[in-house]
Motif scaffolding. Sequence first.
Motif, short mmCIF file in Angstrom:
data_model
loop_
_atom_site.label_atom_id
_atom_site.label_comp_id
_atom_site.label_asym_id
_atom_site.label_seq_id
_atom_site.Cartn_x
_atom_site.Cartn_y
_atom_site.Cartn_z
N HIS A 40 27.55 -35.04 7.04
CA HIS A 40 26.34 -35.60 6.42
C HIS A 40 25.83 -34.68 5.33
O HIS A 40 24.91 -33.89 5.57
CB HIS A 40 25.24 -35.82 7.46
N PRO A 41 26.43 -34.73 4.14
CA PRO A 41 26.03 -33.78 3.08
C PRO A 41 24.57 -33.94 2.65
O PRO A 41 24.00 -33.02 2.08
CB PRO A 41 26.99 -34.10 1.94
N GLU A 42 23.97 -35.10 2.92
CA GLU A 42 22.59 -35.32 2.44
C GLU A 42 21.56 -34.64 3.34
O GLU A 42 20.40 -34.54 2.99
CB GLU A 42 22.32 -36.82 2.30
N VAL A 43 22.00 -34.17 4.52
CA VAL A 43 21.07 -33.51 5.44
C VAL A 43 21.61 -32.13 5.79
O VAL A 43 22.82 -31.95 5.93
CB VAL A 43 20.92 -34.33 6.75
N LYS A 44 20.69 -31.16 5.89
CA LYS A 44 21.11 -29.86 6.39
C LYS A 44 20.29 -29.55 7.64
O LYS A 44 19.10 -29.25 7.56
CB LYS A 44 20.88 -28.78 5.33
N ALA A 45 20.92 -29.70 8.80
CA ALA A 45 20.21 -29.49 10.06
C ALA A 45 20.47 -28.09 10.59
O ALA A 45 21.58 -27.59 10.52
CB ALA A 45 20.68 -30.53 11.08
N THR A 46 19.41 -27.46 11.06
CA THR A 46 19.53 -26.13 11.66
C THR A 46 19.02 -26.22 13.10
O THR A 46 17.94 -26.74 13.34
CB THR A 46 18.66 -25.11 10.91
N ALA A 47 19.82 -25.71 14.03
CA ALA A 47 19.38 -25.72 15.43
C ALA A 47 18.65 -24.43 15.73
O ALA A 47 19.13 -23.35 15.39
CB ALA A 47 20.59 -25.88 16.35
N VAL A 48 17.47 -24.54 16.32
CA VAL A 48 16.67 -23.36 16.65
C VAL A 48 16.55 -23.28 18.17
O VAL A 48 16.02 -24.18 18.81
CB VAL A 48 15.26 -23.48 16.03
N TYR A 49 17.05 -22.18 18.73
CA TYR A 49 17.01 -21.99 20.18
C TYR A 49 15.58 -21.66 20.61
O TYR A 49 14.94 -20.79 20.05
CB TYR A 49 17.96 -20.86 20.57
N THR A 50 15.06 -22.39 21.59
CA THR A 50 13.66 -22.20 21.97
C THR A 50 13.47 -21.90 23.46
O THR A 50 12.41 -22.17 24.01
CB THR A 50 12.83 -23.45 21.61
N GLY A 51 14.45 -21.34 24.14
CA GLY A 51 14.23 -20.88 25.51
C GLY A 51 14.39 -21.97 26.56
O GLY A 51 15.23 -22.86 26.42
N SER A 52 13.58 -21.89 27.60
CA SER A 52 13.67 -22.86 28.69
C SER A 52 13.00 -24.17 28.29
O SER A 52 12.46 -24.29 27.21
CB SER A 52 12.98 -22.29 29.92
N TYR A 53 13.05 -25.17 29.18
CA TYR A 53 12.36 -26.44 28.91
C TYR A 53 10.87 -26.20 28.70
O TYR A 53 10.27 -26.74 27.78
CB TYR A 53 12.55 -27.39 30.10
N ASP A 54 10.27 -25.40 29.61
CA ASP A 54 8.83 -25.14 29.51
C ASP A 54 8.50 -24.43 28.19
O ASP A 54 7.54 -24.78 27.51
CB ASP A 54 8.35 -24.28 30.69
N ASP A 55 9.32 -23.44 27.83
CA ASP A 55 9.10 -22.71 26.57
C ASP A 55 9.22 -23.63 25.37
O ASP A 55 8.50 -23.49 24.39
CB ASP A 55 10.12 -21.58 26.41
N THR A 56 10.17 -24.56 25.44
CA THR A 56 10.38 -25.46 24.32
C THR A 56 9.16 -26.34 24.10
O THR A 56 8.74 -26.58 22.96
CB THR A 56 11.64 -26.31 24.56
N LEU A 57 8.54 -26.78 25.18
CA LEU A 57 7.31 -27.56 25.06
C LEU A 57 6.23 -26.73 24.37
O LEU A 57 5.57 -27.18 23.43
CB LEU A 57 6.84 -28.00 26.44
N ILE A 58 6.08 -25.48 24.83
CA ILE A 58 5.04 -24.61 24.29
C ILE A 58 5.27 -24.36 22.81
O ILE A 58 4.37 -24.46 21.99
CB ILE A 58 5.03 -23.28 25.07
N LYS A 59 6.53 -24.07 22.44
CA LYS A 59 6.83 -23.75 21.05
C LYS A 59 6.66 -24.98 20.16
O LYS A 59 6.21 -24.87 19.02
CB LYS A 59 8.24 -23.18 20.92
N THR A 60 7.05 -26.15 20.69
CA THR A 60 6.89 -27.36 19.90
C THR A 60 5.42 -27.62 19.65
O THR A 60 5.00 -27.95 18.53
CB THR A 60 7.52 -28.55 20.65
N ARG A 61 4.60 -27.46 20.69
CA ARG A 61 3.16 -27.70 20.54
C ARG A 61 2.56 -26.72 19.55
O ARG A 61 1.73 -27.10 18.72
CB ARG A 61 2.48 -27.56 21.90
N ALA A 62 2.99 -25.45 19.63
CA ALA A 62 2.47 -24.45 18.70
C ALA A 62 2.83 -24.84 17.27
O ALA A 62 2.01 -24.75 16.36
CB ALA A 62 3.02 -23.07 19.05
#
Lengths: 314, 444
Positions: free
Chosen positions: B61-83
């Motif tokens: 998909h040359p039109e998109v550049k996706a980067t995966a960001v590691y955000t820890g556990s499920y609980d941490d991911t919720l916290i980081k997303t909310r932040a």
Amino acid sequence: MSLAEPAALPRATSAAPRLHVLKRFTAGFTASLPAYLLLLPSLVFLALFTYGAMGRVLIDALYQRTTPKAPVRFIGLDNVSAVLADPAFTGVNNLIYAVGTAIPSIGLALLFALALSRTSAVTSALRAALFLPVLIPMVAASALFLFIFLPNVGLLDSYIGRLLPVLPNWLGDPDIALSAIMVITIWKNAGYHMLFFLAGLQAVPEDVMEAAHLDGAGPFQRLRYIILPELKPTFLFVTVIATLNAVTQVDHVFVLTQGGPSNSTNLVLFYIYQQAVEHYDVGKASAATLLTLAALMGLTALSFRTLADRESGP
Amino acid sequence: MLFPRRLMLGLAIAGTLAGALAFPALAGEGPTEIDLFFPVPVDGKLARDMGTLMKEFNETHPEVKATAVYTGSYDDTLIKTRAAIKAGKPPSAVIMSANFLLDMQIENELTNLDPLIAADGTTKEKFLGQFFPALQGNAVINRSVYGVPFHNSTPLLYINADQAKEAGLDPNKPPQTWAELTEWAKKLTKREGDKVMRWGIAIPCAYDYCGWMMETLTMSNGGRYYNEEFGGEVYYDTPSMLGALTWWNDLIFKHKVHAPGATPGPAVSTSFISGNAAMMMLSTGSLTYVRDNAKFSYKVAFIPRNVRNAVPIGGASLIIPPGLEADKQKAAWTLIKWMTSPEKSGWWSRATGYFAPNMAAYKTPDMVDFLNKNPDAKTAVEQLDVAKPWFATYKTVPVRKNLEDEVMLVLNGKKQPKDALTAAQKAADETLKPYNAETSLKLP
């Protein structure tokens, strides 16, 4: 707590410059203007990042926001009383933790410092070895201990396991978990405190020691009547540092137990974090912050006064 | 000699400057850059697999550049997303624990996916129809789609087949009921005097895992744990949960076949791998880890029942936070559809051990091959027939912790199951109170 901070603390206590500025201010505003201009950048940043934030916490603590659809409501001191009524916010854990980490780590630090006060190749190497834990970031150290404490298969259990019938679940048992956390803190901080005692020992006057020698004072007497009294300011300072560390360090709680099991390792700072990000309760988190700040400021003021008294004394 | 060199240097600098000046103009037409927050909740090498997946997406998909960001556990991911949402810089997509969706929807932190589905010219029913029915409960709120199932799991019973044979048990006929499981655990526990050399069974209990295991045991004991239709109620102080917790308590203190205390998931899998625990209850998500690391033959089986066969689903869905620019939202949707397509879904399932939520994944040739070689991967999919949604309430995490803290006290022998559940119910009711005040108790 960084290494650089403590060095700046004692200097900040002298009250003279502020009085001076005040006098000049009354004498003529124009004369002091350059000084204010020079201070301005730091004042702006202090206002933005320190006092601004504190003011915001003060305001947030007075309001309640339950759900996104409910309006924010002014509730006065209800947040503070709710925090005080919450069984998870007991100062008891912190008190046990503070006392249980400060005393052993200071005792060990003094012991190390006394043993290694003379400089030689061997003592230098030993000092470096004892100081090593300070250089490891708390998070990394905690991750290491996660494996050491692993039940059944961890480093600790594979040695102690041969002696005990049922292995303790170091981090999973509410009676032991806080002690396990405390062990890490002591291991990590003793070397740091040793540094201050080593410095303090350099300041013990050589002539007094020699005089004591001539008078026939034994090693214990010299320790009891000369070295320990001379180290008193160091003791005070290290005690303050250790107590502040006990309140401001929670990295290992995050990594190892997340306050559990059953809140047995829930320290005040972690509680604030929990209220703010897990419970989404900014009001209660702010109230808990205020209480902690008040306690910290009281503690700091008390210790500064003691230090100042000491400095102005004979 | 000197002159051309200086000239070249000057040209190089000029070129760089020109490039820098031209860059902003180029950026507008370059690929849409999006971030994907992803957690790693189980054992294994998920982070590396995610890197592989992103690389492939960006190449196709040359039109998109996706980067995966590691955000820890499920609980941490919720916290980081909310932040990140609070800071006004939401990620474009998040792999979010499936049971946080309701809580996030209540807090206005999710994008309703219905318009995006409609824009593709398909219907909600058709879109959801791709996924296993058990997974839909956690993805649909108020009849709108808020999440796309990405990787899912159910709890499984893992058995060390070598140790079972050694104890005179047939690993091909795994225990079906709690009574049989208790018998197995007793036979598999190895003692030397008072000292336990090997535990019969290990069940994890750490924040997050503990609540899921309690839901597992409660459901197989006929219970529900929470109100599936309304986020303001949990059923902690009930006979079904009391039976579940009492059994867990008995395994430790009466039968002495389970180590006392709360043991986190990684410690449980390590115990199993090292032969210190003969059986364990753990997520399907750990299957690949066990397959790669076990030096013995193992079996996986359904979670045994006391009243009925029932388990909660686990795992995560892809969500889109609100407040994104239109092009980022569109790119995120492209990424989500790609990641949940049968091929990618199947690939991720084989890499991680989670099952593929997209039913068509099991018809791809790669997957058929894989299942023939690894029949243990089938168990989780078969268990889906009896799977139910994962508990989701207002303030899911604190409500879950209200229970977990009490369960930990029981596992440590500090409290009796009945007292613990009464206390947990009381605490949870208190946490849920503001939500009920605005919904079920807001009367005309």
